[in-house]
Write an enzyme that holds these catalytic residues in place. Structure first.
Site, PDB file in Angstrom:
ATOM      1  CB  SER A 100      -1.056  -0.229   1.565  1.00 44.34           C
ATOM      2  OG  SER A 100      -1.709   0.933   1.633  1.00 44.34           O
ATOM      3  CG  ASP A 240      -2.652   3.810  -1.415  1.00 43.76           C
ATOM      4  OD1 ASP A 240      -3.539   3.727  -2.418  1.00 43.76           O
ATOM      5  OD2 ASP A 240      -3.003   3.005  -0.371  1.00 43.76           O
ATOM      6  CG  ASP A 242      -3.050  -0.495  -2.784  1.00 43.80           C
ATOM      7  OD1 ASP A 242      -2.722   0.590  -1.624  1.00 43.80           O
ATOM      8  OD2 ASP A 242      -3.568  -1.825  -1.695  1.00 43.80           O
ATOM      9  CG  ASP A 244      -6.074   0.305  -0.795  1.00 42.07           C
ATOM     10  OD1 ASP A 244      -5.242   1.764  -0.347  1.00 42.07           O
ATOM     11  OD2 ASP A 244      -6.077   0.018  -0.050  1.00 42.07           O
TER      12      ASP A 244
END
Length: 448
Positions: A100, A240, A242, A244
């Site tokens: 992340s 960010d 990833d 999400d």
């Protein structure tokens, strides 16, 4: 052995903590636990742009194949793409290799079930139990019963189409800046906004394996804030690593965090009659300004512990449609089963387009109250002292009375360090600064 899984999967420094061996074991145990065994199981595997992703993917896939399951490799796509495509492709599970917003040396492995939801604690514990048992009773098929690796080339395209379809409107005429954090959104976000007709200006979209989240993206939005103004954009979005989560920037270069995004979207959805039970789900860390704004708009708020998994639990339990965190994890449950940065960005852009109001105007629905956070060092066995010591309890009540409904006192024990976090919100920054420091000193003194 201590618990392998944290609040968001298994995470650690790649190749020392999160090793290829551990990735293999997680693939093998995860494939065994998450599939019914009555058919040839299918498990999706994706990754972000970290250099360690290739190593961990190879090991994870080997583990999946070793129990006779198929591994469908999606390549570099956002985490929410895995959640969505697990459902669409009829897979038994999905796995995302990402840490992340963490620095490049970290990586993580996160599982989704066949409905695209993060795993329950019980399922995670069962995966760990299988590993610790030495894979007792786990089959080792041979010959034609081994699994195959399949490369799914349409994954990114399918996810982009889904994200675009969530708004059903052209974004022509909008100038939009995107900060892709040199991460998993570097193709998906750029293509989605471009295909919807927006004029886009992009930074940090050249991942080299080592520059993910490096002074960029949602944890470092300063560059985007300047870039939006410089390029005369209507808005900007920072993802960010990833993708999400997502934060926005208005046309004047002001940060529009998750609290603002939630309030803007809740107000808009309520006006359309699409906010389930007129309720927004937030965590205790959301600014009191959000609560006040929602009250003014006759929107109910359901408040959970910190963590998007607790937000999702509340949404699923009560059937609510919108929830999230100040950090930019926003869940539109009508669209996806997890936080989705691209879907969030597209919703905000579509609201600007449909209402004809600027993002600066829209964010005026909420006024942020000044907030101060002070750490008080306490021994691990005294982290609940604020609930037990009569003098501290009395002092908190006194402070809350002084704030007179226009502020609050919140004390949260740290889950990882010997300290409690003393947070105050109120209308007067100097006043709450003094209160927070005094309360932190009082707590520390009581512990010594």
């Amino acid at each position: 052995m201590s618990r392998l899984f944290g609040t968001d999967g298994v995470r650690g420094i790649a190749n020392t903590e999160l090793t290829a061996e551990l990735a293999y074991n997680l693939g093998r145990a995860g494939a065994y636990v998450l599939t019914e065994g009555t058919h040839k199981p299918k498990i999706l595997v994706a990754k972000d742009t970290r250099i360690s992703g290739d190593m961990l993917e190879a090991a994870l896939v080997a583990g999946i194949l070793s129990v006779g399951a198929e591994a469908v490799c999606l390549g570099v796509v956002p985490t929410p793409a895995v959640a969505h495509l697990t459902r669409v492709y009829g897979a038994d599970a999905g796995v995302m290799i990402s840490a992340s917003h963490n620095p490049v040396e970290y990586n993580g492995i996160k599982f989704f079930d066949d409905k695209g939801y993060k795993l329950s604690d019980d399922l995670e514990d069962e995966i760990q139990r299988v590993i610790e048992s030495g894979f007792e009773n786990v089959p080792s098929p041979t010959g034609a019963n081994l699994g195959r690796e399949i490369i799914e080339k349409a994954a990114l395209e399918d996810y982009i189409s889904f994200a675009k379809d969530t708004i059903g409107i052209s974004l022509e005429g909008l100038r939009v800046a995107l900060d892709c954090a040199n991460g998993a959104s570097h193709e998906a976000a750029v293509r989605a906004f471009r295909e919807l007709g927006a004029e886009i200006f992009v930074i940090n979209d050249n991942p080299d394996g080592t520059n993910i989240n490096e002074n960029c993206g949602s944890t470092h939005p300063e560059e985007l804030m300047e870039y939006v103004v410089k390029k005369k954009c209507h808005m900007g979005f920072a993802f960010d690593g990833d993708a999400d989560r997502c934060l926005a920037v208005d046309e004047q270069g002001n940060l529009v965090d998750g609290d603002f995004i939630l309030t803007i979207c809740a107000k808009y959805l309520k006006e359309l009659g699409r906010l389930k039970d007129d309720t927004l789900v937030v965590t205790v860390m959301s600014n009191l300004g959000l609560m006040i704004a929602c009250k003014n708009e006759k929107i109910n708020t359901a408040v959970t512990k910190v963590g998007d998994r607790y937000v999702l639990e509340e949404m699923l339990a009560k059937g609510y449609s919108l929830g999230g965190e100040q950090s930019g994890h926003i869940i539109f449950l009508d669209h996806n089963s997890t936080g989705d940065g691209l879907v969030t960005a597209l919703q905000v852009a579509s609201i600007v387009k449909r209402t004809g109001k600027s993002l600066f105007e829209l964010k005026n629905v909420m006024k942020v109250l000044p907030q101060v956070l002070v750490n008080a060092k306490v021994p691990n066995n005294m982290k609940n002292i604020h609930e037990e010591d009569e003098e501290i309890i009395a002092e908190i009540k006194k402070m809350e009375a002084a704030l007179d409904g226009c502020g609050r006192v919140l004390i949260r024990p740290s889950g990882t360090e010997p300290l409690v976090r003393v947070m105050l919100e109120g209308e007067n920054q100097a006043e709450i600064d003094e209160m927070a420091h005094n309360l932190a000193k009082m707590i520390e003194a009581k512990c010594n």
